[in-house]
Design an enzyme around this catalytic site. Structure first.
Site, short mmCIF file in Angstrom:
data_model
loop_
_atom_site.label_atom_id
_atom_site.label_comp_id
_atom_site.label_asym_id
_atom_site.label_seq_id
_atom_site.Cartn_x
_atom_site.Cartn_y
_atom_site.Cartn_z
N HIS A 46 0.82 -1.23 0.00
CA HIS A 46 0.00 0.00 0.00
C HIS A 46 0.85 1.27 0.00
O HIS A 46 0.42 2.30 0.54
CB HIS A 46 -0.89 0.03 1.25
N ARG A 71 6.17 -7.32 2.77
CA ARG A 71 4.79 -7.61 2.35
C ARG A 71 4.70 -7.29 0.87
O ARG A 71 4.89 -6.13 0.47
CB ARG A 71 3.74 -6.82 3.12
N GLU A 150 -7.42 -12.24 5.84
CA GLU A 150 -7.99 -10.89 6.00
C GLU A 150 -9.28 -10.73 5.20
O GLU A 150 -9.62 -9.63 4.77
CB GLU A 150 -6.95 -9.82 5.66
N ASP A 176 -8.83 -5.19 6.74
CA ASP A 176 -9.52 -5.80 5.60
C ASP A 176 -10.57 -6.80 6.06
O ASP A 176 -11.62 -6.94 5.41
CB ASP A 176 -8.50 -6.49 4.69
C1 3PY Z 1 -5.17 -5.22 7.45
O1 3PY Z 1 -5.48 -4.94 8.61
O2 3PY Z 1 -5.98 -5.32 6.51
C2 3PY Z 1 -3.76 -5.45 7.15
O3 3PY Z 1 -3.43 -5.71 6.00
C3 3PY Z 1 -2.78 -5.35 8.26
O4 3PY Z 1 -1.50 -5.66 7.90
MG MG Z 2 -4.95 -5.72 4.56
#
Ligand code: 3PY
Ligand code: MG
Length: 264
Positions: A46, A71, A150, A176
């Site tokens: 991101h 990531r 997520e 997410d």
């Molecule tokens: C989320 O909370 O969606 C994440 O990707 C945390 O790393």
């Molecule tokens: Mg996320």
């Protein structure tokens, strides 16, 4: 060859705590590598961080004997290969929602016979302070594979996902996950669906002998999650920490309300 201390700790059943690096700046990585965290995850999903900046950060982090993780922007073999071949000690793969997606991520991260990672690169061996031949022979024992749960689909498929060999950590992305439940993004909440999902991942991870992880907002939340049995704990990000402290100081001096700060 250096040992990935994060993998060792998790295999011993111990917790391991780190944070996210979201600023596209190896200088920030250099400073953060001196703060005491076990690992630092360079965030390519991101942020504006590109592969070259990430590689420079991995080198600086590894030289400080902190584990450099990445990531990746998405679960593709290309992303996983690029970050591992440029010296990350492990990957965090977003949005893994099925057994097939978990298998693809593991295959990209492990050399044969466990996977189908392609041979090549120099920086991976350099960051483990070894030669390429030793790296190729031992990388499967050192590389940390963290898959993210997520989405509600990942919760439903947790047993299937976790039955794939070669996963070290199942890591909950609470923002997410809330979003996929139609709820406002948050690191934590009392929503029953969210609370049940978190406990389901923890229980299923335990059944498969995989460490469970989660992203949290602060040290108090990290301690709570560790007491529940979570081992791989991410606390916000370097930018989140910087901005919340700056806002606290500005606020204490009465310098206006300040904007709401991003947490990671
Ligand atoms: C989320 O909370 O969606 C994440 O990707 C945390 O790393
Ligand atoms: Mg996320």
């Amino acid at each position: 060859m250096k040992t990935n201390h994060v993998r060792v700790k998790l295999k011993r059943g111990e917790p391991s705590v780190g944070t996210w690096l979201t600023l596209p700046d190896p200088v920030a990585a250099r400073l953060m590598a001196r703060t005491g965290f076990d690992w630092l995850t360079v965030e390519l999903e991101h942020t504006p961080v590109n592969f070259e900046t990430a590689a420079n950060s991995f080198a600086i982090i590894a030289a400080s004997n902190v584990a450099p993780l990445a990531r990746v922007p998405w679960n593709t073999g290309e992303n996983i290969k690029r970050v591992l071949d440029t010296g990350a000690w492990g990957i965090v793969v977003p949005m893994v929602n099925s057994r097939a997606e978990a298998e693809a991520a593991v295959a990209a991260a492990r050399y044969a016979p466990q996977g189908q990672r392609s041979i090549g690169g120099q920086l991976h061996a350099a960051n483990f302070d070894t030669d390429p031949a030793t790296y190729y022979a031992r990388a499967n024992e050192q590389i940390l594979v963290v898959l993210m749960a997520e989405h509600v689909e990942a919760i439903e498929q947790a047993d299937e996902i976790l039955s794939v060999p070669g996963i070290d950590v199942i890591f909950i992305g609470p923002n997410d996950l809330h979003n996929s439940m139609g709820k406002p993004p948050a690191f934590d909440s009392e929503h029953k669906e969210f609370v049940d999902a978190v406990q389901h991942v923890l229980k299923t991870a335990r059944k498969h002998g995989v460490a469970a992880g989660i992203h949290v907002l602060d040290a108090a939340a990290a301690k709570r999650r560790m007491a529940e049995g979570f081992q791989f704990i991410a606390i916000t990000s370097e930018a989140g920490m910087m901005l919340s402290k700056a806002q606290e100081i500005a606020g204490a001096l009465g310098l206006g309300g300040g904007a709401t700060v991003a947490k990671y």
